[in-house]
Motif scaffolding. Structure first.
Motif, mmCIF file in Angstrom:
data_model
loop_
_atom_site.group_PDB
_atom_site.id
_atom_site.type_symbol
_atom_site.label_atom_id
_atom_site.label_comp_id
_atom_site.label_asym_id
_atom_site.label_seq_id
_atom_site.Cartn_x
_atom_site.Cartn_y
_atom_site.Cartn_z
ATOM 1 N N THR A 38 0.932 -1.273 -0.015
ATOM 2 C CA THR A 38 -0.070 -0.161 0.090
ATOM 3 C C THR A 38 0.841 1.204 0.037
ATOM 4 O O THR A 38 0.690 2.186 -0.611
ATOM 5 C CB THR A 38 -1.024 -0.170 1.130
ATOM 6 N N TYR A 39 1.975 1.147 0.599
ATOM 7 C CA TYR A 39 2.835 2.327 0.941
ATOM 8 C C TYR A 39 3.517 2.548 -0.432
ATOM 9 O O TYR A 39 3.308 3.851 -1.118
ATOM 10 C CB TYR A 39 3.883 2.084 1.884
ATOM 11 N N ARG A 97 5.837 11.383 8.136
ATOM 12 C CA ARG A 97 6.621 10.867 9.012
ATOM 13 C C ARG A 97 5.801 11.246 10.295
ATOM 14 O O ARG A 97 6.351 10.856 11.432
ATOM 15 C CB ARG A 97 8.024 11.713 9.036
ATOM 16 N N MET A 98 4.627 11.668 10.388
ATOM 17 C CA MET A 98 4.061 11.728 11.823
ATOM 18 C C MET A 98 3.357 10.408 11.964
ATOM 19 O O MET A 98 2.849 9.777 11.115
ATOM 20 C CB MET A 98 3.043 12.894 11.563
ATOM 21 N N SER A 99 3.340 10.222 13.212
ATOM 22 C CA SER A 99 2.456 9.036 13.876
ATOM 23 C C SER A 99 0.952 9.175 13.482
ATOM 24 O O SER A 99 0.552 10.273 13.726
ATOM 25 C CB SER A 99 3.012 8.655 15.159
ATOM 26 N N VAL A 100 0.221 8.120 13.759
ATOM 27 C CA VAL A 100 -1.053 8.058 13.604
ATOM 28 C C VAL A 100 -1.569 8.570 15.058
ATOM 29 O O VAL A 100 -2.615 9.703 14.845
ATOM 30 C CB VAL A 100 -1.711 6.611 13.628
ATOM 31 N N SER A 101 -0.976 8.542 16.214
ATOM 32 C CA SER A 101 -1.303 9.269 17.316
ATOM 33 C C SER A 101 -1.441 10.613 17.256
ATOM 34 O O SER A 101 -2.267 11.556 17.924
ATOM 35 C CB SER A 101 -0.548 8.706 18.619
ATOM 36 N N ALA A 393 -0.560 4.113 6.109
ATOM 37 C CA ALA A 393 0.142 2.637 5.714
ATOM 38 C C ALA A 393 1.514 2.452 6.253
ATOM 39 O O ALA A 393 1.946 1.300 6.213
ATOM 40 C CB ALA A 393 0.614 3.271 4.073
ATOM 41 N N ARG A 394 2.322 3.447 6.850
ATOM 42 C CA ARG A 394 3.369 3.038 7.513
ATOM 43 C C ARG A 394 2.990 2.428 8.826
ATOM 44 O O ARG A 394 3.903 1.591 9.437
ATOM 45 C CB ARG A 394 4.186 4.297 7.809
ATOM 46 N N ALA A 395 1.935 2.724 9.401
ATOM 47 C CA ALA A 395 1.497 2.071 10.753
ATOM 48 C C ALA A 395 0.899 0.815 10.254
ATOM 49 O O ALA A 395 0.437 -0.017 11.390
ATOM 50 C CB ALA A 395 0.619 3.045 11.400
ATOM 51 N N CYS A 399 4.992 -2.789 7.980
ATOM 52 C CA CYS A 399 5.536 -1.661 7.088
ATOM 53 C C CYS A 399 6.661 -0.994 7.437
ATOM 54 O O CYS A 399 7.402 -1.180 6.778
ATOM 55 C CB CYS A 399 4.173 -1.051 6.650
ATOM 56 N N ALA A 400 6.357 -0.462 8.619
ATOM 57 C CA ALA A 400 7.452 0.307 9.081
ATOM 58 C C ALA A 400 8.980 -0.606 9.236
ATOM 59 O O ALA A 400 9.743 0.133 9.170
ATOM 60 C CB ALA A 400 7.109 0.754 10.564
ATOM 61 N N LYS A 401 8.774 -1.776 9.757
ATOM 62 C CA LYS A 401 10.073 -2.605 9.895
ATOM 63 C C LYS A 401 10.453 -2.914 8.815
ATOM 64 O O LYS A 401 11.768 -2.928 8.450
ATOM 65 C CB LYS A 401 9.544 -4.017 10.787
#
Length: 424
Positions: A38-39, A97-101, A393-395, A399-401
């Protein structure tokens, strides 16, 4: 009774490759099921659409730049769009680059900033464009605050409805506070500026958010009826909008009047035929089509690149929609699922309305083609929205790993260079 234990033979050691070819999942399909799919699809589609849009803006705006701008250059509109593309790319990179939170914390502030800016439209800072008062003029720059409101509606919908997930079966909890007052206030401020096209897009965002959240279907029936009545009232009370419907219905065929855009847009598509006139070869952009680089850039694509060019654009938006759908289905965070659906509804519905108006399926409403049409506010905010999707998508699990384990483009580029031998 004869036992069946051990009756199934284990596969031979060398048959793994053969088993994969006759198995249920082909090897190429297994690759698409990776966490990073997806990313990379979102990155690829966004890059192609923005790059292609810059090329088409350069081609479609050259004549307009020469005749209607004070610079005397054929590249002035293109350079302006290029600057906005760079700003949008910075916004995309930061957002991704920002997190979902963090996006959950920013959801309501983004909405509030959008509402305040939209309210400023009715102050001396606001300006009207072709009968729509939906712009702010800060001297050094102009902006369309309703574009930021689209981002705010998607994010705030995800935040509000995810916290009320267990109560959404009751219409009262689904309506308050997202529809009333958040949605109605946002749509109302834009509607006061007579920008019905943007209101339709924002209504699609609200509808996509509510549908994904699982709001009962009877609510959509009531809302659709109410919205249709309001839209009819705004059409019949505006001579400009009523004239556009007359053109759409075929009652007005004056190619030098209200029907000019529609007729010459179709001329452009007809001139392009199967394979087009070639990049830069458009005839309609020579003062016949008044918005060749903006709302009717799809007509110039068809004229210069023919049927393959138009199909390519449509396929790119379909792939973008499928990537968003994949993100919705694979995410376990309810906020991510709802906000993604809102952004997907925004971009896909806006593209459908723009293309539908150009080819004559819909009346001309005046919305740009996302990523492709000229317009700074639209380009920057849609790229910001894609940055938010990349963050989501990174979350995705794994994916991030996987992205962290993959070497960067610069490292891969230098890896092919021969290493210098150390001196003895």
């Amino acid at each position: 009774m004869t036992s069946t234990t051990g009756s199934v033979k284990s596969p031979a050691k060398g048959s793994a490759k053969g088993d994969r070819s006759i198995g249920f999942i082909p090897e190429w399909l297994e690759r698409l099921d990776r966490p990073v799919t997806t990313y990379y699809v979102l990155v690829g589609v966004t890059t192609v659409l923005v790059g292609f849009g810059l090329i088409m803006v350069l081609s479609a705006s050259a004549v307009t730049s020469l005749s209607e701008t004070d610079s005397g250059s054929a590249y002035s509109i293109f350079f302006s769009q290029l600057i906005f593309a760079v700003v949008g790319m910075v916004a995309l990179l930061i957002a991704s680059r920002m997190s979902v939170s963090m996006w959950k914390k920013l959801a309501l502030p983004v909405l509030l900033v959008g509402l305040v800016l939209q309210a400023l439209v009715f102050t001396p800072l606001g300006i009207g464009v072709k009968g729509n008062r939906n712009w702010l003029n800060f001297g050094v720059m102009t902006m369309q605050p309703s574009e930021l409101l689209k981002v705010g509606l998607a994010l705030s919908g995800g935040l509000i409805l995810s916290t009320k997930r267990k109560q959404l079966g009751r219409v009262g909890h689904a309506l308050v506070p997202y529809v009333f007052p958040v949605g109605m206030l946002s749509l109302g401020l834009v509607l006061l500026g007579h920008d019905l096209g943007t209101v339709l897009i924002m209504a699609a965002i609200v509808g996509g958010v509510l549908f994904t959240a699982g709001v009962p279907g009877r609510f959509f029936a009531m809302s659709a009826a109410s919205f249709a009545v309001i839209a009819v009232i705004f059409v019949v009370t505006s001579p400009n909008r009523l004239g556009r419907f007359d053109v759409w219905l075929g009652r007005d065929r004056d190619q030098f009047g209200a029907a000019r855009q529609t007729i010459h847009g179709r001329y452009a598509l007809a001139d392009g035929g199967w394979f087009g006139l070639g990049l830069g070869g458009s005839r309609e952009k020579w003062a016949w089509l008044s918005e060749p680089h903006n709302d009717f850039i799809f007509a110039i694509i068809g004229e210069e690149l023919g049927l393959p060019g138009t199909i390519m654009v449509l396929v790119l938006f379909v792939v973008l929609a499928l990537a968003c759908y994949r993100l919705v289905m694979r995410s376990s965070d309810f906020f991510v699922r709802i906000a993604t659906a809102g952004i997907m509804s925004w971009i896909v519905v806006q593209a459908m309305i723009n293309v539908g108006a150009v080819i004559g399926l819909l009346p001309v409403i005046g919305v740009p083609l996302p990523f492709v049409s000229s317009g700074g506010s639209s380009l920057v905010t849609t790229m910001l929205a894609l940055g938010i999707l990349l963050s989501f998508a990174r979350a995705e699990p794994g994916c991030a790993k996987a992205l962290a384990a993959r070497p960067s483009l610069i490292k891969r580029s230098f890896a092919v260079l021969p290493k210098r031998r150390s001196r003895p």
